[in-house]
Design a protein around this motif. Structure first.
Motif, PDB file in Angstrom:
ATOM      1  N   ASN A 197     -89.988  13.089 -42.123  1.00 20.69           N
ATOM      2  CA  ASN A 197     -91.260  12.444 -42.455  1.00 20.69           C
ATOM      3  C   ASN A 197     -92.083  12.300 -41.171  1.00 20.69           C
ATOM      4  O   ASN A 197     -91.540  11.984 -40.108  1.00 20.69           O
ATOM      5  CB  ASN A 197     -91.012  11.065 -43.069  1.00 20.69           C
ATOM      6  N   LYS A 199     -96.524  11.979 -39.559  1.00 21.55           N
ATOM      7  CA  LYS A 199     -97.948  11.753 -39.824  1.00 21.55           C
ATOM      8  C   LYS A 199     -98.764  12.836 -39.142  1.00 21.55           C
ATOM      9  O   LYS A 199     -98.541  13.148 -37.966  1.00 21.55           O
ATOM     10  CB  LYS A 199     -98.383  10.368 -39.334  1.00 21.55           C
ATOM     11  N   ARG A 200     -99.686  13.423 -39.884  1.00 26.52           N
ATOM     12  CA  ARG A 200    -100.611  14.414 -39.343  1.00 26.52           C
ATOM     13  C   ARG A 200    -102.024  14.012 -39.769  1.00 26.52           C
ATOM     14  O   ARG A 200    -102.300  13.869 -40.970  1.00 26.52           O
ATOM     15  CB  ARG A 200    -100.292  15.816 -39.883  1.00 26.52           C
ATOM     16  N   ASP A 201    -102.883  13.809 -38.787  1.00 24.56           N
ATOM     17  CA  ASP A 201    -104.262  13.404 -39.070  1.00 24.56           C
ATOM     18  C   ASP A 201    -104.310  12.139 -39.926  1.00 24.56           C
ATOM     19  O   ASP A 201    -105.139  11.991 -40.835  1.00 24.56           O
ATOM     20  CB  ASP A 201    -105.022  14.532 -39.769  1.00 24.56           C
ATOM     21  N   GLY A 202    -103.378  11.222 -39.651  1.00 24.82           N
ATOM     22  CA  GLY A 202    -103.354   9.956 -40.355  1.00 24.82           C
ATOM     23  C   GLY A 202    -102.724  10.000 -41.728  1.00 24.82           C
ATOM     24  O   GLY A 202    -102.677   8.965 -42.416  1.00 24.82           O
ATOM     25  N   LYS A 203    -102.231  11.164 -42.145  1.00 30.63           N
ATOM     26  CA  LYS A 203    -101.620  11.300 -43.469  1.00 30.63           C
ATOM     27  C   LYS A 203    -100.108  11.477 -43.352  1.00 30.63           C
ATOM     28  O   LYS A 203     -99.617  12.102 -42.411  1.00 30.63           O
ATOM     29  CB  LYS A 203    -102.225  12.489 -44.212  1.00 30.63           C
ATOM     30  N   LYS A 204     -99.391  10.924 -44.308  1.00 33.44           N
ATOM     31  CA  LYS A 204     -97.953  11.094 -44.351  1.00 33.44           C
ATOM     32  C   LYS A 204     -97.613  12.496 -44.856  1.00 33.44           C
ATOM     33  O   LYS A 204     -98.105  12.913 -45.905  1.00 33.44           O
ATOM     34  CB  LYS A 204     -97.308  10.043 -45.263  1.00 33.44           C
ATOM     35  N   VAL A 205     -96.806  13.196 -44.094  1.00 36.22           N
ATOM     36  CA  VAL A 205     -96.418  14.554 -44.461  1.00 36.22           C
ATOM     37  C   VAL A 205     -94.925  14.734 -44.192  1.00 36.22           C
ATOM     38  O   VAL A 205     -94.265  13.864 -43.620  1.00 36.22           O
ATOM     39  CB  VAL A 205     -97.215  15.607 -43.658  1.00 36.22           C
ATOM     40  N   ASP A 216     -93.647  21.400 -48.293  1.00 30.18           N
ATOM     41  CA  ASP A 216     -93.626  20.674 -49.555  1.00 30.18           C
ATOM     42  C   ASP A 216     -92.173  20.471 -49.956  1.00 30.18           C
ATOM     43  O   ASP A 216     -91.599  21.258 -50.708  1.00 30.18           O
ATOM     44  CB  ASP A 216     -94.384  21.467 -50.628  1.00 30.18           C
TER      45      ASP A 216
END
Length: 539
Positions: A197, A199-205, A216
């Motif tokens: 887990n 964070k990329r550009d403020g998003k959880k990925v 995915d």
């Protein structure tokens, strides 16, 4: 090592048996060694001995293509010369099923209802949290490791644990080798084969650490190739949980060609070697990942995504296996396997289990313990993409079960049309080890030893499983699944699941109706998901 299937080995697939009567009959004074090989996400239909007309293809789902059929000459031989159980049930998915195996009890007692639906207990004093996932070592003093200790065994635990939030050091096993390194381990310094887990550009990925790409998928440490490995209480360490490789030699050898299931077995065999001169017997709890799907680090750009990563190539010829040494090169998601590993698919995982069973048999012979060893091989639930976590019919619960014990006075051979729960493993192990439960202690499993060693023709009247608040139960004539559908199970469908649904009880026999009434009377005893979901307040 020369391969030989001795008349003294006992192998149990998806069950175990008892001890006292048969060992006394053969004049054996020592307790038997016990090996439990607990496979991951494998339905009974995947084993050729079950004769299903369908099995799983590499991308999941059904196929009749023979090239995706497992080839298991060793286990087939054991099933035919020993016994195999037609109807053995686990729970529908990993965590509750492993709880059933570890404790011999159902969820109304151990409180592990489903993955993501685990009962809680009071957290230890000084903890930042008020509650914790209810550990089995708090729910009972009779886990597999504890029974082994009470029976005077040297014990080893290898492979997948699935003991989320629990302290592995408290399960009473002497030593262990775990893949992946879990239970809140620090970052592994030896491998980047992990999906994490981030964070990329403020998003959880979710990111593949090997090449840094967003994927995915779900977070996991790699447990097959270039695996995460932690040792527990190994004599070369200071105790506790430590990362492997842990020596200059193993650090030099570790890499892309290191295969997790091989590492587990190497450490198991090392443990056996170190304990062979002890007067105590050994118990091995081998919870292999084989059968479980996973992220394929070698084929991240494949157009068709297989669920099951490749294994080393093996070949069965002239009564023995040979293994091709893997030769994999590359880095950061670009790899060349040089044709040294298999195509993907669960069938190759099962083939590799057969290879490891063969290795076990050789080891027993080498150590001179073949005539006094009980080997248990089990699966925890149905195949991913087919039955895993399914409460429909018996797709999620029906697992393979084979017992091989020619050195003991078994009264049955070949197919056994009986009902067995994997909860039966623990009380059978207890009987093998001479461990008795307190008079008022509730154990839901039933030892198989009386069935296997006497003239009795029945083991149990019913078997039970669960998924969250859904209950499944089956007798000899009728079955209720987790969707509250009832089926006539008096026949044998060639796909192992397509039983006729009962919609008009007036059109079935009185025996069917009577059994349904009996099964309905059983269910309320275990139906405590909503009323008693968590541990008792004093726990």
């Amino acid at each position: 090592m020369k391969h030989s299937i001795s008349k003294g080995i006992i192998i149990i697939m998806a069950l175990a048996f008892g001890y006292n009567i048969n060992l006394m009959a053969k004049g054996k004074k020592s307790k038997p060694n016990i090996v439990i090989l607990f496979a991951d996400d494998i339905s009974a239909r995947e084993f050729p001995i079950y004769g299903s007309k369908v099995w799983s293809k590499p991308t999941g789902g059904n196929t009749t293509d023979p090239k995706y059929r497992a080839h298991t000459p060793v286990m087939d031989k054991l099933a035919n010369e020993g016994v195999w159980i037609k109807t053995a049930w686990a729970a529908t998915v990993c965590s509750p099923s492993r709880a059933m195996m570890m404790t011999g009890r159902y969820a109304h007692l151990h409180k592990w209802w489903n993955n993501g639906d685990l009962g809680t207990s009071k957290a230890p004093d000084g903890s930042k949290k008020k509650t914790q996932i209810y550990p089995f070592y708090e729910s009972t003093e009779y886990t597999i490791g504890a029974v082994a200790a009470k029976g005077g065994y040297n014990s080893y635990w290898a492979g997948k644990t699935q003991m989320k939030g629990n302290n592995l050091l408290k399960y009473s096993f002497d030593e262990g080798c775990f893949t992946p390194g879990e239970q809140g381990a620090p970052e592994n310094p030896y491998t980047d084969f992990a999906v994490v887990n981030a964070k990329r550009d403020g998003k959880k990925v979710v990111v593949n650490k090997d090449n840094g790409k967003v994927v995915d998928y779900y977070a996991q440490s790699g447990w097959y190739w270039k695996p995460h490995v932690r040792l527990m209480n190994h004599p070369d360490t200071k105790g506790g949980l430590t990362w492997w490789p842990n020596t200059p030699e193993t650090k030099k050898e570790f890499g892309l060609n290191t295969y997790g299931p091989d590492v587990e077995l190497d450490f198991i065999f090392d443990f056996m070697d170190r304990k062979k001169n002890d007067k105590k017997p050994f118990l091995i709890y081998h919870t292999t990942h084989l059968g479980h799907d996973g992220w394929d680090f070698f084929n991240t750009d494949a157009k068709v995504k297989s669920k099951w990563p490749s294994t080393p190539k093996i070949e069965w010829k002239n009564g023995k296996y040979t293994r091709t040494k893997p030769n994999i090169t590359g880095d950061k998601g670009v790899y060349n396997t040089h044709g040294t590993i298999t195509e993907a698919g669960i069938h190759n995982h099962i083939n590799y289990i057969d290879y490891q069973v063969w290795q076990y048999l050789n080891k027993f012979e080498e150590l001179g313990v073949a005539d006094n060893t009980v080997f248990i091989i089990c699966a925890d639930n149905g195949t991913s993409g087919y039955g895993k976590n399914s409460p429909v019919m018996q797709k999620g619960t029906h697992v393979p079960m084979i017992i091989y014990a020619p050195g003991f006075n078994f009264t049955k051979h070949g197919e056994q049309d009986i009902l067995v729960n994997i909860a039966d493993v623990l009380p059978t192990i207890a009987e093998l080890g001479g461990v008795t439960f307190p008079k008022n202690y509730e154990v839901n499993g039933v030892s198989l030893w009386p069935y296997l060693t006497t003239k009795t023709t029945k083991h149990r009247d019913w078997i039970y499983a669960y998924r969250k608040d859904a209950q499944l139960i089956r007798g000899e004539k009728v079955m209720k699944d987790g969707k509250d559908n009832w089926y006539d199970v008096s026949g044998s469908p060639d796909d192992l699941i397509s039983f006729p649904k009962i919609t008009d009880w007036g059109k079935v026999s009185e025996v069917h109706r009577a059994e349904r009434k009996k099964l309905e009377e059983v269910l309320p005893r275990f139906d405590l998901h909503d009323k008693e979901h968590d541990a008792p307040v004093n726990k």
